[in-house]
Write a protein that holds these residues in place. Sequence first.
Motif, PDB file in Angstrom:
ATOM      1  N   THR A 293     -12.944 -23.579  77.249  1.00 25.73           N
ATOM      2  CA  THR A 293     -11.517 -23.396  77.480  1.00 25.73           C
ATOM      3  C   THR A 293     -10.787 -23.827  76.216  1.00 25.73           C
ATOM      4  O   THR A 293     -10.806 -25.008  75.854  1.00 25.73           O
ATOM      5  CB  THR A 293     -11.046 -24.227  78.679  1.00 25.73           C
ATOM      6  N   ILE A 294     -10.156 -22.879  75.540  1.00 26.68           N
ATOM      7  CA  ILE A 294      -9.539 -23.142  74.240  1.00 26.68           C
ATOM      8  C   ILE A 294      -8.024 -23.107  74.371  1.00 26.68           C
ATOM      9  O   ILE A 294      -7.450 -22.110  74.828  1.00 26.68           O
ATOM     10  CB  ILE A 294     -10.004 -22.110  73.199  1.00 26.68           C
ATOM     11  N   THR A 295      -7.380 -24.198  73.990  1.00 22.31           N
ATOM     12  CA  THR A 295      -5.921 -24.278  74.065  1.00 22.31           C
ATOM     13  C   THR A 295      -5.363 -24.824  72.753  1.00 22.31           C
ATOM     14  O   THR A 295      -6.074 -25.478  71.984  1.00 22.31           O
ATOM     15  CB  THR A 295      -5.465 -25.184  75.220  1.00 22.31           C
ATOM     16  N   ASP A 296      -4.081 -24.548  72.510  1.00 20.08           N
ATOM     17  CA  ASP A 296      -3.381 -25.086  71.342  1.00 20.08           C
ATOM     18  C   ASP A 296      -2.452 -26.200  71.794  1.00 20.08           C
ATOM     19  O   ASP A 296      -1.683 -26.032  72.748  1.00 20.08           O
ATOM     20  CB  ASP A 296      -2.560 -23.989  70.655  1.00 20.08           C
ATOM     21  N   ALA A 297      -2.528 -27.335  71.121  1.00 17.22           N
ATOM     22  CA  ALA A 297      -1.614 -28.430  71.426  1.00 17.22           C
ATOM     23  C   ALA A 297      -0.184 -27.984  71.145  1.00 17.22           C
ATOM     24  O   ALA A 297       0.082 -27.241  70.196  1.00 17.22           O
ATOM     25  CB  ALA A 297      -1.965 -29.652  70.581  1.00 17.22           C
ATOM     26  N   SER A 298       0.726 -28.445  71.951  1.00 14.64           N
ATOM     27  CA  SER A 298       2.134 -28.093  71.750  1.00 14.64           C
ATOM     28  C   SER A 298       2.668 -28.773  70.499  1.00 14.64           C
ATOM     29  O   SER A 298       2.110 -29.771  70.011  1.00 14.64           O
ATOM     30  CB  SER A 298       2.956 -28.546  72.960  1.00 14.64           C
ATOM     31  N   ASP A 299       3.758 -28.237  69.977  1.00 10.26           N
ATOM     32  CA  ASP A 299       4.396 -28.863  68.821  1.00 10.26           C
ATOM     33  C   ASP A 299       4.823 -30.294  69.153  1.00 10.26           C
ATOM     34  O   ASP A 299       4.755 -31.185  68.301  1.00 10.26           O
ATOM     35  CB  ASP A 299       5.623 -28.053  68.385  1.00 10.26           C
ATOM     36  N   GLU A 300       5.245 -30.496  70.387  1.00  9.37           N
ATOM     37  CA  GLU A 300       5.666 -31.831  70.807  1.00  9.37           C
ATOM     38  C   GLU A 300       4.489 -32.803  70.808  1.00  9.37           C
ATOM     39  O   GLU A 300       4.632 -33.968  70.372  1.00  9.37           O
ATOM     40  CB  GLU A 300       6.289 -31.772  72.208  1.00  9.37           C
ATOM     41  N   MET A 301       3.334 -32.347  71.285  1.00  9.39           N
ATOM     42  CA  MET A 301       2.156 -33.213  71.295  1.00  9.39           C
ATOM     43  C   MET A 301       1.718 -33.543  69.880  1.00  9.39           C
ATOM     44  O   MET A 301       1.387 -34.691  69.568  1.00  9.39           O
ATOM     45  CB  MET A 301       1.019 -32.537  72.063  1.00  9.39           C
ATOM     46  N   ARG A 302       1.746 -32.552  69.010  1.00 12.25           N
ATOM     47  CA  ARG A 302       1.329 -32.779  67.627  1.00 12.25           C
ATOM     48  C   ARG A 302       2.283 -33.754  66.933  1.00 12.25           C
ATOM     49  O   ARG A 302       1.854 -34.668  66.210  1.00 12.25           O
ATOM     50  CB  ARG A 302       1.276 -31.458  66.859  1.00 12.25           C
ATOM     51  N   ALA A 303       3.584 -33.550  67.151  1.00 14.11           N
ATOM     52  CA  ALA A 303       4.572 -34.434  66.533  1.00 14.11           C
ATOM     53  C   ALA A 303       4.426 -35.862  67.044  1.00 14.11           C
ATOM     54  O   ALA A 303       4.501 -36.831  66.274  1.00 14.11           O
ATOM     55  CB  ALA A 303       5.983 -33.907  66.799  1.00 14.11           C
ATOM     56  N   ALA A 304       4.185 -35.999  68.338  1.00 12.50           N
ATOM     57  CA  ALA A 304       4.022 -37.332  68.923  1.00 12.50           C
ATOM     58  C   ALA A 304       2.753 -37.993  68.403  1.00 12.50           C
ATOM     59  O   ALA A 304       2.735 -39.206  68.140  1.00 12.50           O
ATOM     60  CB  ALA A 304       3.995 -37.232  70.444  1.00 12.50           C
ATOM     61  N   TRP A 305       1.698 -37.196  68.261  1.00 14.82           N
ATOM     62  CA  TRP A 305       0.436 -37.737  67.753  1.00 14.82           C
ATOM     63  C   TRP A 305       0.623 -38.257  66.323  1.00 14.82           C
ATOM     64  O   TRP A 305       0.259 -39.391  66.012  1.00 14.82           O
ATOM     65  CB  TRP A 305      -0.630 -36.648  67.802  1.00 14.82           C
ATOM     66  N   ALA A 306       1.213 -37.428  65.471  1.00 17.21           N
ATOM     67  CA  ALA A 306       1.410 -37.833  64.079  1.00 17.21           C
ATOM     68  C   ALA A 306       2.326 -39.051  63.982  1.00 17.21           C
ATOM     69  O   ALA A 306       2.064 -39.993  63.226  1.00 17.21           O
ATOM     70  CB  ALA A 306       1.982 -36.673  63.276  1.00 17.21           C
ATOM     71  N   ALA A 307       3.400 -39.059  64.764  1.00 20.64           N
ATOM     72  CA  ALA A 307       4.368 -40.152  64.688  1.00 20.64           C
ATOM     73  C   ALA A 307       3.787 -41.469  65.183  1.00 20.64           C
ATOM     74  O   ALA A 307       4.156 -42.553  64.704  1.00 20.64           O
ATOM     75  CB  ALA A 307       5.609 -39.796  65.495  1.00 20.64           C
ATOM     76  N   GLY A 308       2.869 -41.396  66.152  1.00 20.16           N
ATOM     77  CA  GLY A 308       2.311 -42.605  66.741  1.00 20.16           C
ATOM     78  C   GLY A 308       1.165 -43.221  65.965  1.00 20.16           C
ATOM     79  O   GLY A 308       0.746 -44.353  66.260  1.00 20.16           O
ATOM     80  N   MET A 309       0.655 -42.514  64.986  1.00 18.20           N
ATOM     81  CA  MET A 309      -0.482 -43.016  64.220  1.00 18.20           C
ATOM     82  C   MET A 309      -0.072 -44.140  63.283  1.00 18.20           C
ATOM     83  O   MET A 309       1.033 -44.153  62.750  1.00 18.20           O
ATOM     84  CB  MET A 309      -1.105 -41.882  63.390  1.00 18.20           C
ATOM     85  N   ASP A 310      -1.006 -45.076  63.072  1.00 19.67           N
ATOM     86  CA  ASP A 310      -0.828 -46.034  61.979  1.00 19.67           C
ATOM     87  C   ASP A 310      -0.897 -45.281  60.659  1.00 19.67           C
ATOM     88  O   ASP A 310      -1.592 -44.263  60.560  1.00 19.67           O
ATOM     89  CB  ASP A 310      -1.940 -47.086  62.002  1.00 19.67           C
ATOM     90  N   ASN A 311      -0.182 -45.777  59.654  1.00 14.69           N
ATOM     91  CA  ASN A 311      -0.280 -45.149  58.338  1.00 14.69           C
ATOM     92  C   ASN A 311      -1.497 -45.727  57.622  1.00 14.69           C
ATOM     93  O   ASN A 311      -1.388 -46.569  56.724  1.00 14.69           O
ATOM     94  CB  ASN A 311       0.989 -45.367  57.513  1.00 14.69           C
ATOM     95  N   ALA A 312      -2.663 -45.252  58.049  1.00 15.71           N
ATOM     96  CA  ALA A 312      -3.909 -45.734  57.460  1.00 15.71           C
ATOM     97  C   ALA A 312      -4.025 -45.348  55.994  1.00 15.71           C
ATOM     98  O   ALA A 312      -4.726 -46.006  55.225  1.00 15.71           O
ATOM     99  CB  ALA A 312      -5.104 -45.180  58.249  1.00 15.71           C
TER     100      ALA A 312
END
Length: 352
Positions: A293-312
Amino acid sequence: MRNSITAGMLAVSCALPGLALADSFNATVVAGHPGVFRWVKMVDEAFVPGVNAALEGSGHTMSFDGQYGGSIAKVGDELETVEAGLAEIGICQSLFDPAKLAVQNVTYYTPFVNDDPRAVSDLMDELHKSDPRMTEAYTQNGVVYLGAPVGIDDYLLMTKFPIADLGDLDGKKIAAPGPAINWLSGTGAVGVSGNLTTYYNELQAGVYDGVIVFASAALPGKLYEVAPYVTRAGLGAQYAGALCANADWYDDLPDEAKQALHTGADAAKEWYLAALEGAVETSFKVMGENGATITDASDEMRAAWAAGMDNAAKTWAEGLDGQGIPGSEVLSLYMDTMRGEGATPLRNWDQE
Protein backbone atom coordinates in the motif's frame (compact mmCIF):
# COMPACT_ATOMS: atom_id res chain seq x y z
CA MET A 1 73.80 -11.71 -27.18
CA ARG A 2 71.21 -11.62 -24.40
CA ASN A 3 73.27 -9.05 -22.50
CA SER A 4 73.59 -6.93 -25.62
CA ILE A 5 69.82 -6.94 -26.19
CA THR A 6 69.14 -5.99 -22.57
CA ALA A 7 71.67 -3.19 -22.71
CA GLY A 8 70.10 -1.94 -25.93
CA MET A 9 66.63 -1.86 -24.38
CA LEU A 10 67.93 0.07 -21.39
CA ALA A 11 69.66 2.52 -23.72
CA VAL A 12 66.42 3.12 -25.63
CA SER A 13 64.52 3.58 -22.36
CA CYS A 14 67.04 6.12 -21.11
CA ALA A 15 67.12 7.94 -24.43
CA LEU A 16 63.33 8.19 -24.48
CA PRO A 17 62.29 9.02 -20.91
CA GLY A 18 58.68 9.63 -21.97
CA LEU A 19 58.36 6.09 -23.29
CA ALA A 20 56.23 4.00 -20.92
CA LEU A 21 56.75 0.28 -20.86
CA ALA A 22 53.63 -1.87 -20.99
CA ASP A 23 52.41 -3.13 -17.63
CA SER A 24 49.66 -5.39 -16.39
CA PHE A 25 47.98 -4.46 -13.10
CA ASN A 26 45.68 -6.39 -10.80
CA ALA A 27 43.06 -4.97 -8.46
CA THR A 28 40.78 -6.62 -5.94
CA VAL A 29 37.55 -4.65 -5.47
CA VAL A 30 35.63 -5.09 -2.20
CA ALA A 31 32.08 -4.36 -1.11
CA GLY A 32 30.33 -5.37 2.05
CA HIS A 33 26.95 -5.61 0.33
CA PRO A 34 26.22 -8.47 -2.07
CA GLY A 35 26.09 -8.09 -5.84
CA VAL A 36 22.31 -7.78 -5.93
CA PHE A 37 22.60 -4.11 -5.02
CA ARG A 38 23.11 -1.55 -7.78
CA TRP A 39 26.13 0.17 -6.24
CA VAL A 40 27.92 -3.18 -6.33
CA LYS A 41 26.65 -4.12 -9.79
CA MET A 42 28.10 -0.91 -11.21
CA VAL A 43 31.63 -2.20 -10.64
CA ASP A 44 31.36 -5.12 -13.05
CA GLU A 45 28.77 -3.56 -15.34
CA ALA A 46 30.39 -0.17 -15.93
CA PHE A 47 33.53 0.60 -13.92
CA VAL A 48 35.61 -2.36 -15.14
CA PRO A 49 34.60 -1.97 -18.82
CA GLY A 50 35.15 1.77 -18.53
CA VAL A 51 38.68 1.33 -17.21
CA ASN A 52 39.51 -1.25 -19.88
CA ALA A 53 38.17 0.97 -22.64
CA ALA A 54 40.22 3.91 -21.37
CA LEU A 55 43.38 1.77 -21.33
CA GLU A 56 43.04 0.68 -24.96
CA GLY A 57 46.09 1.75 -26.91
CA SER A 58 48.06 2.67 -23.81
CA GLY A 59 49.96 -0.60 -23.67
CA HIS A 60 48.66 -1.18 -20.13
CA THR A 61 46.04 -3.65 -18.93
CA MET A 62 44.22 -4.07 -15.63
CA SER A 63 42.48 -7.13 -14.24
CA PHE A 64 39.84 -6.99 -11.53
CA ASP A 65 38.67 -9.47 -8.91
CA GLY A 66 35.38 -8.52 -7.29
CA GLN A 67 34.97 -9.70 -3.71
CA TYR A 68 31.49 -8.78 -2.54
CA GLY A 69 28.97 -9.63 0.15
CA GLY A 70 31.44 -9.44 3.01
CA SER A 71 33.83 -12.05 1.63
CA ILE A 72 36.76 -9.79 2.53
CA ALA A 73 35.22 -6.59 3.91
CA LYS A 74 31.98 -6.27 5.85
CA VAL A 75 29.63 -3.32 5.41
CA GLY A 76 31.46 -0.26 6.73
CA ASP A 77 34.87 -1.94 6.73
CA GLU A 78 35.66 -1.29 3.07
CA LEU A 79 37.82 1.79 3.64
CA GLU A 80 39.91 0.08 6.31
CA THR A 81 40.36 -2.96 4.05
CA VAL A 82 41.59 -0.79 1.19
CA GLU A 83 43.72 1.34 3.50
CA ALA A 84 45.43 -1.79 4.84
CA GLY A 85 46.21 -2.99 1.32
CA LEU A 86 44.01 -6.10 1.60
CA ALA A 87 42.25 -4.79 -1.52
CA GLU A 88 43.23 -2.16 -4.04
CA ILE A 89 39.76 -0.66 -4.57
CA GLY A 90 36.59 -0.58 -2.52
CA ILE A 91 33.16 0.96 -2.29
CA CYS A 92 34.05 3.20 0.64
CA GLN A 93 30.73 3.78 2.37
CA SER A 94 30.73 6.97 4.34
CA LEU A 95 27.26 6.19 5.67
CA PHE A 96 28.67 3.25 7.62
CA ASP A 97 32.08 4.75 8.38
CA PRO A 98 31.18 8.15 9.88
CA ALA A 99 34.25 8.40 12.08
CA LYS A 100 36.68 8.32 9.16
CA LEU A 101 34.52 9.85 6.44
CA ALA A 102 32.77 12.46 8.55
CA VAL A 103 32.03 15.35 6.18
CA GLN A 104 30.87 12.92 3.50
CA ASN A 105 27.77 12.34 5.64
CA VAL A 106 26.55 15.91 5.24
CA THR A 107 23.53 14.85 3.19
CA TYR A 108 22.36 12.45 5.90
CA TYR A 109 22.26 15.33 8.38
CA THR A 110 20.21 17.50 6.03
CA PRO A 111 16.92 15.72 5.23
CA PHE A 112 14.08 17.36 3.32
CA VAL A 113 16.49 19.22 1.02
CA ASN A 114 16.41 17.47 -2.38
CA ASP A 115 14.75 14.23 -3.47
CA ASP A 116 16.61 13.96 -6.81
CA PRO A 117 19.49 11.42 -6.59
CA ARG A 118 21.13 12.73 -9.76
CA ALA A 119 21.27 16.27 -8.40
CA VAL A 120 22.73 15.07 -5.09
CA SER A 121 25.26 12.75 -6.78
CA ASP A 122 26.42 15.33 -9.32
CA LEU A 123 26.84 17.96 -6.64
CA MET A 124 28.76 15.71 -4.24
CA ASP A 125 30.98 14.40 -7.03
CA GLU A 126 31.80 17.93 -8.14
CA LEU A 127 32.52 19.08 -4.59
CA HIS A 128 34.90 16.15 -4.12
CA LYS A 129 36.71 17.04 -7.32
CA SER A 130 36.89 20.77 -6.68
CA ASP A 131 37.14 21.33 -2.93
CA PRO A 132 40.04 19.81 -0.95
CA ARG A 133 37.97 19.92 2.24
CA MET A 134 35.92 17.07 0.79
CA THR A 135 38.85 14.76 0.06
CA GLU A 136 41.02 15.49 3.08
CA ALA A 137 39.50 12.54 4.96
CA TYR A 138 40.45 10.15 2.14
CA THR A 139 44.03 11.39 2.17
CA GLN A 140 44.30 11.04 5.94
CA ASN A 141 43.13 7.44 5.70
CA GLY A 142 45.47 6.35 2.95
CA VAL A 143 42.98 6.17 0.11
CA VAL A 144 42.18 8.16 -3.04
CA TYR A 145 38.71 9.27 -4.15
CA LEU A 146 38.02 7.80 -7.60
CA GLY A 147 34.41 8.85 -8.07
CA ALA A 148 31.26 6.87 -8.92
CA PRO A 149 29.24 8.41 -6.07
CA VAL A 150 26.64 6.11 -4.60
CA GLY A 151 23.52 8.23 -4.89
CA ILE A 152 20.51 6.96 -2.99
CA ASP A 153 16.97 7.64 -4.16
CA ASP A 154 14.48 9.46 -1.96
CA TYR A 155 14.13 7.81 1.44
CA LEU A 156 10.72 6.65 2.61
CA LEU A 157 9.05 4.69 5.40
CA MET A 158 8.12 1.02 5.13
CA THR A 159 6.07 -0.20 8.06
CA LYS A 160 3.88 -3.04 9.26
CA PHE A 161 1.09 -0.53 9.98
CA PRO A 162 -0.53 2.33 8.03
CA ILE A 163 0.57 5.91 8.67
CA ALA A 164 -1.89 8.77 8.43
CA ASP A 165 0.04 11.29 10.54
CA LEU A 166 3.10 11.51 12.76
CA GLY A 167 1.15 10.29 15.77
CA ASP A 168 1.04 6.83 14.21
CA LEU A 169 4.80 6.53 14.74
CA ASP A 170 4.61 7.09 18.48
CA GLY A 171 6.34 4.26 20.36
CA LYS A 172 7.08 2.26 17.20
CA LYS A 173 10.53 0.77 16.65
CA ILE A 174 11.86 2.08 13.35
CA ALA A 175 15.25 1.04 11.98
CA ALA A 176 17.40 3.49 10.06
CA PRO A 177 20.94 3.52 8.70
CA GLY A 178 23.68 5.52 10.40
CA PRO A 179 22.84 9.19 11.01
CA ALA A 180 19.38 8.75 9.46
CA ILE A 181 18.26 7.74 12.95
CA ASN A 182 18.28 11.48 13.67
CA TRP A 183 15.38 11.89 11.26
CA LEU A 184 13.11 10.19 13.79
CA SER A 185 13.65 12.83 16.47
CA GLY A 186 10.40 14.54 17.36
CA THR A 187 8.23 11.80 15.84
CA GLY A 188 7.82 9.70 18.97
CA ALA A 189 9.32 6.68 17.24
CA VAL A 190 12.14 4.66 18.78
CA GLY A 191 15.11 4.73 16.40
CA VAL A 192 17.13 1.53 15.99
CA SER A 193 20.37 1.25 14.00
CA GLY A 194 20.18 -1.14 11.05
CA ASN A 195 21.13 -1.74 7.44
CA LEU A 196 19.80 -3.46 4.35
CA THR A 197 21.57 -6.76 5.00
CA THR A 198 19.43 -7.40 8.11
CA TYR A 199 16.18 -5.49 7.53
CA TYR A 200 14.09 -8.36 6.14
CA ASN A 201 14.84 -10.92 8.84
CA GLU A 202 14.50 -8.44 11.68
CA LEU A 203 11.21 -7.08 10.38
CA GLN A 204 9.97 -10.64 10.02
CA ALA A 205 11.08 -11.48 13.57
CA GLY A 206 9.41 -8.40 15.02
CA VAL A 207 12.61 -6.64 16.05
CA TYR A 208 11.40 -3.59 14.12
CA ASP A 209 7.96 -2.21 13.34
CA GLY A 210 9.30 -0.48 10.26
CA VAL A 211 12.35 0.87 8.49
CA ILE A 212 13.57 4.00 6.77
CA VAL A 213 14.71 2.81 3.37
CA PHE A 214 14.62 3.67 -0.34
CA ALA A 215 12.53 2.10 -3.06
CA SER A 216 15.29 0.82 -5.32
CA ALA A 217 16.69 -1.34 -2.48
CA ALA A 218 13.34 -2.23 -0.94
CA LEU A 219 12.29 -4.14 -4.05
CA PRO A 220 15.29 -6.51 -4.40
CA GLY A 221 15.29 -6.88 -0.61
CA LYS A 222 11.57 -7.87 -0.81
CA LEU A 223 10.81 -5.66 2.17
CA TYR A 224 7.23 -5.20 0.97
CA GLU A 225 6.59 -8.78 2.11
CA VAL A 226 7.25 -7.91 5.77
CA ALA A 227 6.50 -4.16 5.79
CA PRO A 228 3.73 -3.62 3.23
CA TYR A 229 2.84 0.00 4.08
CA VAL A 230 4.99 2.41 2.05
CA THR A 231 4.86 6.11 2.95
CA ARG A 232 6.66 8.53 0.64
CA ALA A 233 7.64 11.47 2.82
CA GLY A 234 10.31 13.18 0.70
CA LEU A 235 13.04 12.66 3.29
CA GLY A 236 15.52 13.22 0.48
CA ALA A 237 18.03 11.63 -1.84
CA GLN A 238 21.44 11.00 -0.30
CA TYR A 239 25.15 10.41 -0.86
CA ALA A 240 26.35 7.18 0.76
CA GLY A 241 29.89 6.65 -0.54
CA ALA A 242 32.08 6.20 -3.60
CA LEU A 243 34.87 4.15 -5.09
CA CYS A 244 38.24 4.66 -3.44
CA ALA A 245 41.69 3.19 -4.09
CA ASN A 246 44.65 2.36 -1.89
CA ALA A 247 46.89 5.44 -2.07
CA ASP A 248 50.21 3.59 -2.25
CA TRP A 249 48.97 1.31 -5.03
CA TYR A 250 47.41 4.25 -6.88
CA ASP A 251 50.54 6.39 -6.60
CA ASP A 252 52.66 3.66 -8.18
CA LEU A 253 50.43 3.47 -11.28
CA PRO A 254 51.41 5.24 -14.49
CA ASP A 255 49.36 8.32 -15.33
CA GLU A 256 47.41 6.49 -18.04
CA ALA A 257 46.21 3.90 -15.53
CA LYS A 258 45.29 6.54 -12.95
CA GLN A 259 43.25 8.45 -15.50
CA ALA A 260 41.59 5.23 -16.64
CA LEU A 261 40.38 4.58 -13.10
CA HIS A 262 38.73 8.00 -12.95
CA THR A 263 37.28 7.56 -16.42
CA GLY A 264 35.87 4.19 -15.37
CA ALA A 265 34.40 5.79 -12.25
CA ASP A 266 32.69 8.45 -14.39
CA ALA A 267 31.24 5.70 -16.58
CA ALA A 268 30.03 3.86 -13.48
CA LYS A 269 28.36 7.01 -12.18
CA GLU A 270 26.36 7.50 -15.38
CA TRP A 271 25.43 3.81 -15.57
CA TYR A 272 24.38 3.81 -11.95
CA LEU A 273 22.20 6.91 -12.13
CA ALA A 274 20.50 5.85 -15.35
CA ALA A 275 19.78 2.43 -13.89
CA LEU A 276 18.62 3.94 -10.61
CA GLU A 277 16.15 6.32 -12.20
CA GLY A 278 14.50 3.49 -14.09
CA ALA A 279 14.57 1.22 -11.05
CA VAL A 280 12.73 3.65 -8.79
CA GLU A 281 9.68 3.73 -11.04
CA THR A 282 9.80 -0.03 -11.47
CA SER A 283 10.17 -0.60 -7.74
CA PHE A 284 7.00 1.24 -6.85
CA LYS A 285 5.11 -0.51 -9.64
CA VAL A 286 6.22 -4.00 -8.66
CA MET A 287 5.76 -3.46 -4.93
CA GLY A 288 2.24 -2.23 -5.57
CA GLU A 289 1.50 -5.25 -7.73
CA ASN A 290 2.71 -7.46 -4.89
CA GLY A 291 0.34 -6.02 -2.33
CA ALA A 292 2.14 -3.00 -0.94
CA THR A 293 0.00 0.00 0.00
CA ILE A 294 1.79 3.11 -1.26
CA THR A 295 0.80 6.57 -0.04
CA ASP A 296 2.28 10.08 -0.09
CA ALA A 297 2.62 11.96 3.17
CA SER A 298 0.65 15.18 3.20
CA ASP A 299 2.41 18.52 3.02
CA GLU A 300 1.24 19.13 6.58
CA MET A 301 2.80 15.89 7.82
CA ARG A 302 6.07 16.63 6.06
CA ALA A 303 6.18 20.18 7.42
CA ALA A 304 5.42 18.97 10.94
CA TRP A 305 8.06 16.26 10.67
CA ALA A 306 10.76 18.68 9.52
CA ALA A 307 9.80 21.32 12.08
CA GLY A 308 9.80 18.85 14.97
CA MET A 309 13.24 17.41 14.29
CA ASP A 310 16.31 18.33 16.28
CA ASN A 311 18.82 20.25 14.20
CA ALA A 312 21.29 17.40 14.21
CA ALA A 313 23.12 19.04 11.31
CA LYS A 314 24.29 21.95 13.48
CA THR A 315 25.24 19.66 16.35
CA TRP A 316 27.13 17.37 13.97
CA ALA A 317 28.91 20.25 12.24
CA GLU A 318 29.93 21.98 15.45
CA GLY A 319 31.17 18.69 16.87
CA LEU A 320 33.42 18.25 13.85
CA ASP A 321 34.62 21.85 14.16
CA GLY A 322 35.81 21.02 17.66
CA GLN A 323 37.93 18.19 16.22
CA GLY A 324 39.55 20.47 13.66
CA ILE A 325 37.34 19.13 10.86
CA PRO A 326 35.51 21.81 8.80
CA GLY A 327 32.01 20.58 9.59
CA SER A 328 30.24 23.94 9.57
CA GLU A 329 32.08 24.99 6.43
CA VAL A 330 31.03 21.84 4.58
CA LEU A 331 27.45 22.13 5.87
CA SER A 332 27.22 25.69 4.50
CA LEU A 333 28.98 24.67 1.29
CA TYR A 334 26.47 21.90 0.66
CA MET A 335 23.37 23.88 1.57
CA ASP A 336 24.48 27.01 -0.31
CA THR A 337 25.25 24.99 -3.42
CA MET A 338 21.95 23.14 -3.21
CA ARG A 339 19.99 26.37 -2.88
CA GLY A 340 22.00 27.82 -5.73
CA GLU A 341 20.95 24.87 -7.88
CA GLY A 342 17.29 25.58 -7.17
CA ALA A 343 16.53 23.31 -4.22
CA THR A 344 13.97 24.53 -1.67
CA PRO A 345 14.74 22.88 1.68
CA LEU A 346 11.95 22.51 4.21
CA ARG A 347 14.51 23.70 6.75
CA ASN A 348 17.71 25.65 6.21
CA TRP A 349 19.77 23.57 8.59
CA ASP A 350 22.88 25.71 8.29
CA GLN A 351 21.16 29.03 8.99
CA GLU A 352 19.44 28.28 12.30
